[in-house]
Motif scaffolding. Structure first.
Motif, mmCIF file in Angstrom:
data_model
loop_
_atom_site.group_PDB
_atom_site.id
_atom_site.type_symbol
_atom_site.label_atom_id
_atom_site.label_comp_id
_atom_site.label_asym_id
_atom_site.label_seq_id
_atom_site.Cartn_x
_atom_site.Cartn_y
_atom_site.Cartn_z
ATOM 1 N N SER A 44 -1.499 -6.134 8.425
ATOM 2 C CA SER A 44 -2.517 -6.473 7.526
ATOM 3 C C SER A 44 -2.236 -6.199 6.129
ATOM 4 O O SER A 44 -3.041 -6.258 5.081
ATOM 5 C CB SER A 44 -3.909 -5.916 7.835
ATOM 6 N N CYS A 45 -1.016 -5.114 6.062
ATOM 7 C CA CYS A 45 -0.858 -4.866 4.507
ATOM 8 C C CYS A 45 0.505 -4.239 4.706
ATOM 9 O O CYS A 45 1.140 -3.738 5.493
ATOM 10 C CB CYS A 45 -1.708 -3.490 4.167
ATOM 11 N N PHE A 46 1.248 -4.322 3.339
ATOM 12 C CA PHE A 46 2.621 -3.972 3.182
ATOM 13 C C PHE A 46 2.593 -2.382 3.009
ATOM 14 O O PHE A 46 3.030 -2.084 1.973
ATOM 15 C CB PHE A 46 3.142 -4.673 1.991
ATOM 16 N N THR A 47 2.457 -1.690 4.193
ATOM 17 C CA THR A 47 2.780 -0.324 4.217
ATOM 18 C C THR A 47 3.943 0.171 5.077
ATOM 19 O O THR A 47 4.288 -0.757 5.692
ATOM 20 C CB THR A 47 1.404 0.299 4.292
ATOM 21 N N PRO A 48 4.589 1.156 4.669
ATOM 22 C CA PRO A 48 5.675 1.753 5.455
ATOM 23 C C PRO A 48 5.615 1.696 6.765
ATOM 24 O O PRO A 48 6.436 1.349 7.900
ATOM 25 C CB PRO A 48 6.307 2.978 4.953
ATOM 26 N N LEU A 116 0.614 -18.310 13.880
ATOM 27 C CA LEU A 116 0.684 -17.516 12.462
ATOM 28 C C LEU A 116 -0.454 -16.755 12.128
ATOM 29 O O LEU A 116 -1.706 -17.297 12.372
ATOM 30 C CB LEU A 116 0.831 -18.628 11.283
ATOM 31 N N ASP A 117 -0.258 -15.698 12.178
ATOM 32 C CA ASP A 117 -1.316 -14.333 11.760
ATOM 33 C C ASP A 117 -1.288 -14.340 10.243
ATOM 34 O O ASP A 117 -0.588 -13.678 9.722
ATOM 35 C CB ASP A 117 -0.992 -13.374 12.682
ATOM 36 N N ILE A 118 -2.580 -15.265 9.616
ATOM 37 C CA ILE A 118 -2.478 -15.195 8.367
ATOM 38 C C ILE A 118 -3.597 -14.351 7.812
ATOM 39 O O ILE A 118 -4.927 -14.494 8.264
ATOM 40 C CB ILE A 118 -2.617 -16.312 7.949
ATOM 41 N N GLY A 119 -3.767 -13.274 6.765
ATOM 42 C CA GLY A 119 -4.704 -12.605 6.458
ATOM 43 C C GLY A 119 -4.251 -11.586 5.448
ATOM 44 O O GLY A 119 -3.618 -11.911 4.495
ATOM 45 N N GLY A 120 -4.913 -10.353 5.732
ATOM 46 C CA GLY A 120 -4.894 -9.240 4.579
ATOM 47 C C GLY A 120 -5.990 -8.899 3.861
ATOM 48 O O GLY A 120 -7.282 -9.643 4.065
ATOM 49 N N ASP A 121 -6.051 -8.120 2.992
ATOM 50 C CA ASP A 121 -7.011 -7.420 2.182
ATOM 51 C C ASP A 121 -7.444 -8.619 1.151
ATOM 52 O O ASP A 121 -6.453 -9.166 0.613
ATOM 53 C CB ASP A 121 -6.983 -6.282 1.427
ATOM 54 N N LYS A 122 -8.713 -8.875 0.763
ATOM 55 C CA LYS A 122 -9.111 -9.642 -0.263
ATOM 56 C C LYS A 122 -8.421 -9.395 -1.777
ATOM 57 O O LYS A 122 -8.269 -8.251 -2.124
ATOM 58 C CB LYS A 122 -10.579 -9.776 -0.802
#
Length: 398
Positions: A44-48, A116-122
């Motif tokens: 859900s986010c681009f973290t290491p 496709l798992d599409i999403g993330g924070d607003k």
């Protein structure tokens, strides 16, 4: 030579023993362009802790796939399925040994199918007119127009189709509200505005404001022909397409700017050998199709029930170029499909049961995806006393 013979024997004996069904290990593909909803994996986010060594997130599950992922940074065999016979066999190796046993006469028409798992924070988009309303970001705006050679798009661009499956079922248990997807360009937009927005790649979200916006709801589908501009919205999506991975991004991630390596990213992911924005526009966008005010009526469909009985129902989920079905099997019921000369790929979307008396699950990586070889049996049972079993099947391209 002995190893080749052993693997060929392994494939054929698995087909015979399992009545034409071979399970596969899920091929998870990482991307740098978008994040997900933690459905396929933590993404859900681009973290290491969630990205791989390339900084990419695991957001796509490629199903019975013969296609390698064409990411900017390549990874060996990414996207290729592993068949689970007595031993694990890479699908491209298996095809060299047993093409007819696995795919009959349909290898050239075998599609690439994905979840496709599409999403993330607003995020808050930044348009020319100011900030937009906060929204969960889509896949970046892009188009499929064929592979670029000598400054031109050549060959068949990638046609694809989307099916929006139910998400309020196990194991997802997601309630979705007012999800939008962007497909096509608003009819009133001028060509010059689109070309100018291509020049804002990585700097502004203006391209997204030029696109047609459509509501997403479960049990509906879209056909997206080659050269159709689109930015798929944040609904976990079952996608089918021609077996290739060509693309040109037209905009970067919504609500995100490129502060570093902008020019390298633009060349690698947007222009991809097309030289400049004007050529990108001319080579990749079918203007008449994209700006058609009746676009939704032409390319969107509600899914159609093909058959309904005590066992459950069969639903058509893809149309036109592509062929796919959903089997919704009632608790404690079973269905046996007629043998077919065409190979089929299947996934267990929700619930649990048996396929040809073997465990079938909607979780894990080894018992939820399978290939039905030509003339193979397909007998699916729902083992749950109180929940439906949902299985998706896809066929060769029409």
């Amino acid at each position: 030579m002995a190893a080749y013979s052993d693997e060929l024997t392994d494939i054929k004996s698995t087909i015979d023993k399992q009545e034409g069904v071979i399970f596969a290990k899920s091929a998870v593909v990482h991307r740098q362009m978008y994040s997900g909803q933690d459905v396929l994996a933590p993404n859900s986010c681009f973290t290491p802790d969630k990205t791989d060594e390339r900084g990419y997130l695991p957001v796509e599950w490629w199903i019975i796939s013969l296609v390698r992922a064409e990411n900017a940074v390549l990874k060996e065999n990414e996207g290729l399925t592993i068949l689970l016979c007595q031993k694990e066999i890479l699908i491209t190796d298996a095809v060299k040994m047993a093409e007819k046993s696995l795919f009959g006469d349909y290898l050239a028409k075998w599609p690439l199918t994905k979840v496709l798992d599409i999403g993330g924070d607003k995020v808050v988009p930044e348009y020319d007119t100011g900030p937009g309303e906060p929204e969960i970001p889509p896949i970046p705006c892009h188009v499929h127009a064929g592979c670029v050679e000598d400054g031109k798009c050549k060959g068949q661009g990638k046609d694809e189709a989307y099916f929006f499956p139910p998400l309020d079922v196990e194991p997802y248990h997601k309630v979705m509200y007012a999800v939008k997807t962007r497909i096509g360009i608003k009819p009133e937009v001028e060509k010059g505005s689109v070309i100018a927005s291509l020049g804002q790649y990585g700097k502004s979200d203006v391209m997204y404001s030029l696109l047609q916006v459509h509501d997403v709801y479960p049990w509906s589908s879209w056909m997206v022909p080659a050269k159709m501009v689109h930015a798929p919205g944040p609904w976990v999506t079952f996608e089918i397409q021609r077996p290739q991975d060509d693309f040109n991004l037209l905009a970067w991630r919504l609500g995100s700017k490129l502060y570093q390596d902008l020019e390298t990213n633009k060349q690698d992911l947007q222009l991809r050998g097309l030289g400049n924005e004007e050529n990108l526009f001319e080579q990749t966008i079918d203007w008449g199709m994209n700006t058609d005010p009746t676009l939704r009526e032409k390319f969107s469909r509600e899914c159609k029930v093909l058959e309904e009985s005590t066992w459950g129902r069969k639903v058509q989920i893809f149309y036109q170029l592509f062929n796919g079905e959903a089997l919704v099997i009632s608790p404690g019921q079973s269905v046996k499909l007629q043998n077919c000369e065409k190979p089929r790929a299947g996934i267990c979307w929700s619930g649990y049961g048996k396929v040809n008396k073997m465990d079938l699950l909607s979780i894990g990586v080894t018992q939820r995806e399978f290939l039905v070889t030509p003339y193979g049996n397909l007998h699916i049972e729902n083992s749950s006393p109180d929940r439906e079993l949902i299985v998706f099947l896809v066929y060769p391209i029409c």
